[in-house]
Design an enzyme around this catalytic site. Sequence first.
Site, PDB file in Angstrom:
ATOM      1  N   LYS A 189      47.838   1.377  43.074  1.00  0.00           N
ATOM      2  CA  LYS A 189      46.507   1.494  43.653  1.00  0.00           C
ATOM      3  C   LYS A 189      47.083   1.616  45.203  1.00  0.00           C
ATOM      4  CE  LYS A 189      44.158   0.998  38.972  1.00  0.00           C
ATOM      5  NZ  LYS A 189      44.192   2.522  38.585  1.00  0.00           N
ATOM      6  N   ASP A 242      46.872  -7.742  27.731  1.00  0.00           N
ATOM      7  CA  ASP A 242      47.036  -6.120  29.016  1.00  0.00           C
ATOM      8  C   ASP A 242      46.284  -5.981  29.969  1.00  0.00           C
ATOM      9  OD1 ASP A 242      47.069  -3.165  28.198  1.00  0.00           O
ATOM     10  OD2 ASP A 242      44.833  -3.163  28.078  1.00  0.00           O
ATOM     11  N   HIS A 247      48.001  -6.988  36.154  1.00  0.00           N
ATOM     12  CA  HIS A 247      47.178  -6.732  36.805  1.00  0.00           C
ATOM     13  C   HIS A 247      46.108  -7.314  37.493  1.00  0.00           C
ATOM     14  CE1 HIS A 247      48.263  -2.559  34.721  1.00  0.00           C
ATOM     15  NE2 HIS A 247      47.482  -2.433  33.736  1.00  0.00           N
ATOM     16  N   LYS A 338      33.066   1.787  34.741  1.00  0.00           N
ATOM     17  CA  LYS A 338      34.171   1.105  35.041  1.00  0.00           C
ATOM     18  C   LYS A 338      34.017   0.786  36.099  1.00  0.00           C
ATOM     19  CE  LYS A 338      38.800   3.078  35.974  1.00  0.00           C
ATOM     20  NZ  LYS A 338      39.141   1.663  34.183  1.00  0.00           N
TER      21      LYS A 338
END
Length: 487
Positions: A189, A242, A247, A338
């Site tokens: 990103k 996850d 991340h 989000k």
Amino acid sequence: MSGTQGVDTTTIVIFGITGDLSARKLLPALFNLACRGRLPSSTRVVGFARRDRSIEEVREVLRDGVVSIGGMDGHQDEWDEFAQRITYISGDLTKTDDYRTLDAHLKVFEGSGTSGRVYYLSVAPNLYERCVNELGAAGMSEETGGNWRRVVIEKPFGHDGVSADVLDHAVQGVFDEQQVYRIDHYVGKETVQNLLYFRFLNSIFEPVWNRNYVESVQISALESVGVEGRVDFYDQTGVVRDMFQNHLLQVLAMVAMEPPISMEADALRNEKVKVLQAVRNPDTEHAVRAQYEGYTALPGVAPGSTTPTYAAMTLRIDNWRWQGVPFFLRSGKALSAKSTDVVIQFREPPHLLMRADQDAESAVVEPNRLALRLQPDEGMHLRFMTKVPGGGTATRPVDMQFHYDDTFEGEAIPDAYIQLLDDVLRGDASLFTRSDNIHAAWAVVDPLLEYWESEDAPPPALYRVGSHGPAESDAMLAREGRRWLPG
Ligand code: BG6
């Protein structure tokens, strides 16, 4: 390092091309590269999956994926040309003969020239090992005569440290480490990469980036989506495997690492590993796991499942720079909105000159705060105190702001997969996770997972869908006189 240009032909083989990731991310990214002239005409895509589909059907699904993210706008004509570069082989990932068929198919295109191949494993994680072994058995990993072969492996890499080591052993038995690209799309990103540019291209932040000035750090990855449509995967995985093992710990590493000696892949990765190795195991008293209400009623979720869809934890880094500075991490699904943020909370000034003069109402002093908004509405806010104009001594916190939208007007932030696939094709592994890094990240979360999955652990807390998370997570910070800070 030999990239797309270093060979006569390049093929990107996508194992599991009929899956969601291919349509939503991989093909749109490759098409974007093609439209920008970064995929020479000697590059093509070969899909391999079990489903019996015609090439037209495969192209149609991929086209829909590109359309759905707006990638076709203004590029209709280029798609027709690009689609011709996609072929499809239906095969079974567990059958050696099917790999030989694939290899023969690839060789027809490659002819007698030199070739590069990217094997992208976009398949269920339990098939990684098999797939890698079959590639080895078919002789498809060998780099001879100027050819290169690379394998891209999606997360999660293993289910815990032990299984990750087993998988790694298999991978390293077939490929050399320099051929392996363990992908974590967060690192691709723009805003996550910018953490390094921000820290190491500006001299004003680095001197205060340590325990003397930083009081605490918060890293949050909050999501409004639930797990519908991915229950099979998610119920076996949960939020820690996850989101945290990969991340969030990658983001933490980029916030907390020492300056690397260069931007070369190994220089960067050495520093990331070093800081991850210094992370102390989270204390179970300072960690929360929770599940959103209604999760266990979803079709496919195991009865009485305790899989967490939310977790928060306090991490401490045992090194000189960060001694005594807590890092609070949280991530969850089915929340109100989000957002992914890193918030650096600075200490109060050592002596508050103004406070004594002020009446109670205007005596608010907020320590400085730097909020890095990784997504959406990407940008940053630096909060500092200022005097309210007028005769009095009133003060107020104000924000200095930078938003990508305003500053880079009209330039959309590219999807992470565009950069990452471009890097694989160029042979640049800087943004990919090295084996020791995977190992160090599992070592951080393994003990907590083991506790939460033991019989001694209390059941996960519950939180409402659309809320900001469980009360227990707020309480975890409140016990230390803190609160989750807005990004
Ligand atoms: C994936 C996780 O790796 O990242 C998903 O498997 C999660 O559960 C996704 O939703 C979040 O990615 P992003 O880029 O939307 O923040």
